[in-house]
Design an enzyme around this catalytic site. Structure first.
Site, PDB file in Angstrom:
ATOM      1  N   TYR A  38     -94.974  -4.867   4.610  1.00  0.00           N
ATOM      2  CA  TYR A  38     -94.228  -4.610   5.836  1.00  0.00           C
ATOM      3  C   TYR A  38     -95.115  -3.964   6.891  1.00  0.00           C
ATOM      4  CZ  TYR A  38     -90.111  -5.857   3.175  1.00  0.00           C
ATOM      5  OH  TYR A  38     -89.204  -6.553   2.424  1.00  0.00           O
TER       6      TYR A  38
ATOM      7  N   TYR B  38     -80.774  -5.015  -1.689  1.00  0.00           N
ATOM      8  CA  TYR B  38     -82.132  -5.535  -1.473  1.00  0.00           C
ATOM      9  C   TYR B  38     -82.545  -6.288  -2.731  1.00  0.00           C
ATOM     10  CZ  TYR B  38     -87.161  -5.889  -1.002  1.00  0.00           C
ATOM     11  OH  TYR B  38     -88.450  -6.375  -0.945  1.00  0.00           O
TER      12      TYR B  38
ATOM     13  N   ASP C 252     -79.474  -7.179 -11.018  1.00  0.00           N
ATOM     14  CA  ASP C 252     -80.876  -6.944 -10.673  1.00  0.00           C
ATOM     15  C   ASP C 252     -81.238  -5.546 -11.152  1.00  0.00           C
ATOM     16  OD1 ASP C 252     -83.282  -6.264  -9.513  1.00  0.00           O
ATOM     17  OD2 ASP C 252     -82.771  -6.977  -7.514  1.00  0.00           O
TER      18      ASP C 252
ATOM     19  N   LYS D 263     -91.015  -4.404 -12.677  1.00  0.00           N
ATOM     20  CA  LYS D 263     -91.599  -3.093 -12.418  1.00  0.00           C
ATOM     21  C   LYS D 263     -92.074  -2.410 -13.704  1.00  0.00           C
ATOM     22  CE  LYS D 263     -89.428  -2.261  -7.935  1.00  0.00           C
ATOM     23  NZ  LYS D 263     -90.633  -2.401  -7.110  1.00  0.00           N
TER      24      LYS D 263
END
Length: 424
Positions: free
Chosen positions: A17, A145, A246, A275
């Protein structure tokens, strides 16, 4: 690393980003060990972010290091099409042992975002194979997200998320307000009414509900009621809709349970993990589903996805080592202790007039401000306090490695309080 290196980086390399040239000061890391990053200017900082939530066992962990070293001597990579290898088989065994009984099949992907893509395709293909081609939309909460690939972006918050630029280009799905019942609040039926109404009216076209269980991560670090999640499961069953969880950020102990869905004692049809799957050592994710889903799809043909680096042996070996460390159970007391220390250390921030809310769940601590931070101003203040924290939006938050000591936790919390107070 020289200043010239940093200037080259700022001019030529995209960061997450970010822009080129970079808008923000870059901090060069020379090495890492335990919970500390050694910067090229000689400073050591306590990593409060676990390198975006994945280095749960800390850096340079001897068991993790040895697993990767042993594997590289055998093979670093081999295609997974038509071939297989022991690390993938062993990691699959461990994942199936950890997850609830109906979840029996595993698809290895490259990253969390790709895992979400696979999960969405899996849900869509399931209904295609059942002849219900009208079920081709998703339902989710605002505030979510799910990554930066096309499918994931399409179910991120369309108004306050990071992908509004692509509105009108992405597939269009359905959204309801984020859960309005906090983690410790009493759930009442009116909290679920909007979701229920939307699902009832759309169930003929909804293939799956896709959500982050208990914790909406990068969309705002919002914690919601386990009873709400339990009701979502019941409604999905009632209306014959798949449920995708998720667990990329929440899986493997982060919320105090091995998986966040365990707070509600519910089981999704499809679960994404990543992760901490490899202890942060290698990029790897997995999509796990029930045998009902895998058998239905495979009765009509193959699952339509196959990454080049699918089930990379190095990554799978790291995953096996990470699962073995978690299997000792030490994380349970570690995370419980982190939760207590974060409450103790961050609570003083609640008294500041710039702070809207302080909340903690497991090894997640959040200080929510009333106004968004100015990154170029706030970011350098954390290394000055001896810690690495990466705020975003209105949130100053931490997800430290599970192995962090009480002393380092105290330093981390004091640093946050100091920095937040300095911008009051």
């Amino acid at each position: 690393m020289t200043q010239s290196d940093l200037e080259f980086d700022a001019r030529h390399i995209w960061h997450p980003y970010g822009t080129t040239p970079s808008q923000y000061e870059l901090f060069a890391v020379e090495s890492a060990s335990g919970v500390r990053l050694r910067l090229s200017d000689g400073r050591e900082v306590i990593d409060g972010m676990s390198s975006w939530w994945c280095m749960v066992h800390g850096y340079n962990h001897p068991v993790m290091n040895q697993a990767v070293k042993d594997q590289v001597d055998s093979m670093s990579h081999v295609m997974f099409g038509g071939l297989t290898h022991k690390p993938a088989i062993e990691l699959t065994r461990r994942l199936i042992e950890l997850t609830p009984e109906p979840i029996k099949t595993v698809f290895f992907a490259d990253s969390g975002s790709v895992a979400v893509e696979v999960a969405i395709k899996m849900a869509m293909q399931y209904w295609q194979c059942k002849g219900e081609t009208h079920k081709n939309k998703l339902l989710t909460f605002k505030g979510g997200y799910f990554g930066d690939t096309t499918g994931g972006m399409a179910v991120c918050d369309p108004d306050s998320g990071m992908h509004q630029l692509f509105t009108g280009i992405l597939p269009e799905h359905h959204f309801v307000p984020r859960p309005g019942c906090g983690f410790d609040e009493t759930f009442e039926d009116h909290h679920i009414q909007t979701f229920r109404t939307e699902l009832e009216s759309l169930n003929h076209q909804v293939a799956a509900v896709i959500i982050e269980p208990i914790v909406q991560g990068a969309g705002g670090m919002h914690f919601y009621s386990p009873d709400f999640l339990k009701k979502v499961r019941e409604l999905c069953d009632e209306h014959d809709v798949l449920l995708i969880h998720d667990e990329i950020a929440t899986g493997f102990g982060r919320t105090g349970k091995m998986f966040a869905c365990e707070h509600a004692d519910v089981i999704p049809d499809i679960m994404c993990v990543g992760k901490a799957l490899t202890g942060g050592y290698m990029t790897l994710s997995a999509v796990m589903c029930t045998e009902e889903i895998s058998k239905t799809i495979c009765a009509s043909g193959p699952i339509m996805h196959g990454p080049t680096f699918m089930a990379n042996p190095l990554a799978c070996a790291a995953g096996v080592a990470s699962m073995d460390i978690l299997s000792t159970g030490a994380w349970i007391d570690q995370v419980a202790n982190i939760e207590k220390k974060l409450w103790d250390g961050l609570s003083p921030c609640a008294e500041l007039n710039t702070v809207d809310n302080v909340r903690v769940l497991g090894a997640i601590g959040v200080v929510e401000l009333k106004e968004p931070v100015v990154m170029s101003e706030i970011q350098p203040r954390f290394p000055e306090q001896g810690v690495w924290v990466r705020p975003f939006g209105k949130l100053v938050y931490v997800m430290p490695p599970y192995v962090i000591s009480d002393e380092d936790l105290e330093t981390l919390c004091k640093a946050i309080c100091t920095v937040v107070k300095s911008i009051s």
